[in-house]
Enzyme design. Structure first.
Site, PDB file in Angstrom:
ATOM      1  N   ARG A  18      16.426  30.262   0.884  1.00 17.58           N
ATOM      2  CA  ARG A  18      16.424  29.373  -0.275  1.00 17.58           C
ATOM      3  C   ARG A  18      17.587  29.662  -1.213  1.00 17.58           C
ATOM      4  O   ARG A  18      17.696  29.035  -2.266  1.00 17.58           O
ATOM      5  CB  ARG A  18      15.111  29.570  -1.034  1.00 17.58           C
ATOM      6  CG  ARG A  18      14.165  28.377  -0.904  1.00 17.58           C
ATOM      7  CD  ARG A  18      12.935  28.689  -1.690  1.00 17.58           C
ATOM      8  NE  ARG A  18      12.158  27.551  -2.039  1.00 17.58           N
ATOM      9  CZ  ARG A  18      11.095  27.122  -1.362  1.00 17.58           C
ATOM     10  NH1 ARG A  18      10.738  27.704  -0.253  1.00 17.58           N
ATOM     11  NH2 ARG A  18      10.403  26.107  -1.807  1.00 17.58           N
ATOM     12  N   ARG A  70      11.141  23.273 -10.087  1.00 20.71           N
ATOM     13  CA  ARG A  70      11.402  23.572  -8.666  1.00 20.71           C
ATOM     14  C   ARG A  70      12.594  22.764  -8.159  1.00 20.71           C
ATOM     15  O   ARG A  70      13.394  23.254  -7.371  1.00 20.71           O
ATOM     16  CB  ARG A  70      10.144  23.295  -7.828  1.00 20.71           C
ATOM     17  CG  ARG A  70       9.103  24.395  -8.016  1.00 20.71           C
ATOM     18  CD  ARG A  70       7.730  23.962  -7.599  1.00 20.71           C
ATOM     19  NE  ARG A  70       7.650  23.622  -6.198  1.00 20.71           N
ATOM     20  CZ  ARG A  70       6.700  22.847  -5.674  1.00 20.71           C
ATOM     21  NH1 ARG A  70       5.777  22.329  -6.443  1.00 20.71           N
ATOM     22  NH2 ARG A  70       6.693  22.603  -4.399  1.00 20.71           N
ATOM     23  N   ARG A 123      -0.297  15.660  -3.147  1.00 17.56           N
ATOM     24  CA  ARG A 123      -0.412  16.643  -2.057  1.00 17.56           C
ATOM     25  C   ARG A 123      -1.716  17.433  -2.172  1.00 17.56           C
ATOM     26  O   ARG A 123      -2.099  17.870  -3.250  1.00 17.56           O
ATOM     27  CB  ARG A 123       0.778  17.611  -2.093  1.00 17.56           C
ATOM     28  CG  ARG A 123       0.601  18.778  -1.134  1.00 17.56           C
ATOM     29  CD  ARG A 123       1.876  19.419  -0.733  1.00 17.56           C
ATOM     30  NE  ARG A 123       2.660  19.946  -1.822  1.00 17.56           N
ATOM     31  CZ  ARG A 123       3.892  20.451  -1.669  1.00 17.56           C
ATOM     32  NH1 ARG A 123       4.447  20.495  -0.471  1.00 17.56           N
ATOM     33  NH2 ARG A 123       4.556  20.911  -2.696  1.00 17.56           N
ATOM     34  N   ARG A 135      -2.203  22.261  -5.171  1.00 17.93           N
ATOM     35  CA  ARG A 135      -1.467  23.495  -5.438  1.00 17.93           C
ATOM     36  C   ARG A 135      -1.200  23.645  -6.936  1.00 17.93           C
ATOM     37  O   ARG A 135      -0.845  22.678  -7.611  1.00 17.93           O
ATOM     38  CB  ARG A 135      -0.132  23.491  -4.683  1.00 17.93           C
ATOM     39  CG  ARG A 135      -0.271  23.888  -3.232  1.00 17.93           C
ATOM     40  CD  ARG A 135       0.980  23.670  -2.438  1.00 17.93           C
ATOM     41  NE  ARG A 135       2.213  24.128  -3.051  1.00 17.93           N
ATOM     42  CZ  ARG A 135       3.390  24.160  -2.424  1.00 17.93           C
ATOM     43  NH1 ARG A 135       3.466  23.781  -1.152  1.00 17.93           N
ATOM     44  NH2 ARG A 135       4.474  24.572  -3.027  1.00 17.93           N
ATOM     45  N   LYS A 144       8.914  19.115   4.667  1.00 16.98           N
ATOM     46  CA  LYS A 144       9.272  20.218   5.576  1.00 16.98           C
ATOM     47  C   LYS A 144       8.034  20.779   6.269  1.00 16.98           C
ATOM     48  O   LYS A 144       8.007  20.918   7.490  1.00 16.98           O
ATOM     49  CB  LYS A 144       9.963  21.359   4.797  1.00 16.98           C
ATOM     50  CG  LYS A 144      11.217  20.972   4.072  1.00 16.98           C
ATOM     51  CD  LYS A 144      11.821  22.145   3.323  1.00 16.98           C
ATOM     52  CE  LYS A 144      10.974  22.690   2.196  1.00 16.98           C
ATOM     53  NZ  LYS A 144      10.776  21.784   1.056  1.00 16.98           N
TER      54      LYS A 144
HETATM   55  P1  ADP Z   1       7.482  20.326   1.628  1.00 21.18           P
HETATM   56  O1  ADP Z   1       6.962  21.344   2.619  1.00 21.18           O
HETATM   57  O2  ADP Z   1       8.889  19.895   1.930  1.00 21.18           O
HETATM   58  O3  ADP Z   1       7.309  20.740   0.205  1.00 21.18           O
HETATM   59  P2  ADP Z   1       5.188  18.732   2.487  1.00 21.18           P
HETATM   60  O4  ADP Z   1       5.307  18.689   3.965  1.00 21.18           O
HETATM   61  O5  ADP Z   1       4.148  19.615   1.910  1.00 21.18           O
HETATM   62  O6  ADP Z   1       6.631  19.014   1.801  1.00 21.18           O
HETATM   63  O7  ADP Z   1       4.988  17.220   2.009  1.00 21.18           O
HETATM   64  C1  ADP Z   1       4.825  16.908   0.611  1.00 21.18           C
HETATM   65  C2  ADP Z   1       3.764  15.814   0.465  1.00 21.18           C
HETATM   66  O8  ADP Z   1       4.295  14.587   0.989  1.00 21.18           O
HETATM   67  C3  ADP Z   1       2.467  16.081   1.227  1.00 21.18           C
HETATM   68  O9  ADP Z   1       1.387  15.580   0.456  1.00 21.18           O
HETATM   69  C4  ADP Z   1       2.638  15.300   2.534  1.00 21.18           C
HETATM   70  O10 ADP Z   1       1.383  14.870   3.063  1.00 21.18           O
HETATM   71  C5  ADP Z   1       3.479  14.115   2.076  1.00 21.18           C
HETATM   72  N1  ADP Z   1       4.438  13.648   3.090  1.00 21.18           N
HETATM   73  C6  ADP Z   1       5.164  14.414   3.956  1.00 21.18           C
HETATM   74  N2  ADP Z   1       5.960  13.643   4.725  1.00 21.18           N
HETATM   75  C7  ADP Z   1       5.743  12.366   4.318  1.00 21.18           C
HETATM   76  C8  ADP Z   1       6.277  11.084   4.721  1.00 21.18           C
HETATM   77  N3  ADP Z   1       7.203  10.986   5.695  1.00 21.18           N
HETATM   78  N4  ADP Z   1       5.846   9.995   4.077  1.00 21.18           N
HETATM   79  C9  ADP Z   1       4.909  10.087   3.086  1.00 21.18           C
HETATM   80  N5  ADP Z   1       4.366  11.246   2.664  1.00 21.18           N
HETATM   81  C10 ADP Z   1       4.771  12.376   3.262  1.00 21.18           C
HETATM   82  P1  AMP Z   2       6.975  26.088  -0.671  1.00 18.89           P
HETATM   83  O1  AMP Z   2       5.637  26.233  -0.035  1.00 18.89           O
HETATM   84  O2  AMP Z   2       8.097  26.211   0.307  1.00 18.89           O
HETATM   85  O3  AMP Z   2       7.067  24.825  -1.523  1.00 18.89           O
HETATM   86  O4  AMP Z   2       7.157  27.322  -1.655  1.00 18.89           O
HETATM   87  C1  AMP Z   2       6.301  27.488  -2.794  1.00 18.89           C
HETATM   88  C2  AMP Z   2       6.882  28.537  -3.706  1.00 18.89           C
HETATM   89  O5  AMP Z   2       6.928  29.819  -3.049  1.00 18.89           O
HETATM   90  C3  AMP Z   2       8.325  28.291  -4.182  1.00 18.89           C
HETATM   91  O6  AMP Z   2       8.414  27.417  -5.290  1.00 18.89           O
HETATM   92  C4  AMP Z   2       8.763  29.736  -4.536  1.00 18.89           C
HETATM   93  O7  AMP Z   2       8.222  30.132  -5.780  1.00 18.89           O
HETATM   94  C5  AMP Z   2       8.074  30.567  -3.437  1.00 18.89           C
HETATM   95  N1  AMP Z   2       8.958  30.723  -2.264  1.00 18.89           N
HETATM   96  C6  AMP Z   2       8.797  30.165  -1.035  1.00 18.89           C
HETATM   97  N2  AMP Z   2       9.804  30.520  -0.209  1.00 18.89           N
HETATM   98  C7  AMP Z   2      10.641  31.299  -0.939  1.00 18.89           C
HETATM   99  C8  AMP Z   2      11.873  31.952  -0.662  1.00 18.89           C
HETATM  100  N3  AMP Z   2      12.480  31.855   0.530  1.00 18.89           N
HETATM  101  N4  AMP Z   2      12.451  32.670  -1.660  1.00 18.89           N
HETATM  102  C9  AMP Z   2      11.861  32.777  -2.858  1.00 18.89           C
HETATM  103  N5  AMP Z   2      10.714  32.180  -3.204  1.00 18.89           N
HETATM  104  C10 AMP Z   2      10.092  31.436  -2.249  1.00 18.89           C
END
Ligand code: ADP
Ligand code: AMP
Length: 217
Positions: free
Chosen positions: A88, A171, A127, A160, A13
């Site tokens: 969420r 999660r 990541r 992270r 995302k």
């Molecule tokens: P989210 O925001 O949904 O938690 P991220 O955008 O942070 O996910 O992506 C999670 C991990 O996967 C990151 O390390 C990112 O670089 C990697 N990633 C994202 N999209 C892809 C893809 N299409 N193919 C491979 N790796 C990806």
């Molecule tokens: P994310 O960066 O989207 O993976 O979010 C990291 C963490 O932040 C999540 O696991 C939650 O603990 C918190 N968080 C992010 N967005 C929300 C939301 N809309 N409501 C509650 N907690 C959130």
């Protein structure tokens, strides 16, 4: 365009939202990123948020909803925004609906990035996130040009604290319990578009561009 991007943790995302922001100049609002910035700055919000985030639980709605509404009222969101990580759960989705009605706004599309669970864990462990600008990398799938440094701003890349395998499992559980029902919620509104997120970054983005180009017509 007023957009949401939804999907399981690690679906991509944030990565896609950042690409959408660069290409379409739509403000990318990530609640996770807002919380991480507050944690870095050691603010009161950061201390509270960290206690939930490190366990993989949701930060309470009383905190999160107000924070998003305040952000959406800023000038840059007047014509377009892209919410990532919010809503969420159903209470957050209903609060967002009420906010939109109150301000005479309408969501154009909810992008659902779909990725199988066994792929998600591989993405999460690799990541790395820039401590300065929040840009996301992956040691295997999307590596930075210089080890541990952001390509965009040279900030230090960090793993992270909630990207540990155990926290990730919680999660995913929290997603299934709270967030998954929103797929049907937005499907019923006729604005959900699902994308296969198990493709290279540019191909996922290509599919998103196809969807968004149809909205622009
Ligand atoms: P989210 O925001 O949904 O938690 P991220 O955008 O942070 O996910 O992506 C999670 C991990 O996967 C990151 O390390 C990112 O670089 C990697 N990633 C994202 N999209 C892809 C893809 N299409 N193919 C491979 N790796 C990806
Ligand atoms: P994310 O960066 O989207 O993976 O979010 C990291 C963490 O932040 C999540 O696991 C939650 O603990 C918190 N968080 C992010 N967005 C929300 C939301 N809309 N409501 C509650 N907690 C959130």
């Amino acid at each position: 365009m007023k957009l949401l991007i939804v999907g399981k943790p690690g679906a991509g995302k944030g990565t896609q939202a950042s690409m959408i922001d660069s290409y379409y100049h739509i403000p990318h609002i990530s609640t996770g990123a807002i919380f991480r910035e507050a944690i870095n700055d050691k603010t009161e919000l950061g201390v509270i948020a960290k206690s939930y985030i490190d366990k993989g639980n949701l930060v309470p709605d009383e905190i999160t909803i107000g924070l998003v509404e305040e952000r959406l009222l800023k000038d840059d969101c007047k014509h377009s925004f892209l919410l990532d990580g919010f809503p969420r759960n159903e209470a957050q989705a209903e609060a967002l609906d009420e906010f939109l009605v109150k301000h005479n706004l309408k969501l154009d599309c909810v992008l659902n990035v779909d990725v199988p669970d066994d792929i998600l864990i591989k993405r999460i462990v690799g990541r790395r996130v820039c401590s300065n600008c929040g840009e996301t990398y992956n040691l295997t799938f999307n590596p930075p040009k210089r080890a541990d440094l952001c390509d965009k701003c040279s900030g230090k890349l960090l793993h992270r604290s909630d990207d540990k395998e155990d926290t990730f499992k919680n999660r995913l559980f929290v997603y299934e319990e709270n967030t998954a029902p929103l797929i049907e919620y937005y499907q019923n509104k006729g604005i959900l578009k699902s994308i296969n997120g198990d493709q290279p970054l540019d191909e996922v983005f290509g599919d998103i561009k196809d969807i968004l180009s149809k909205l622009e017509d």
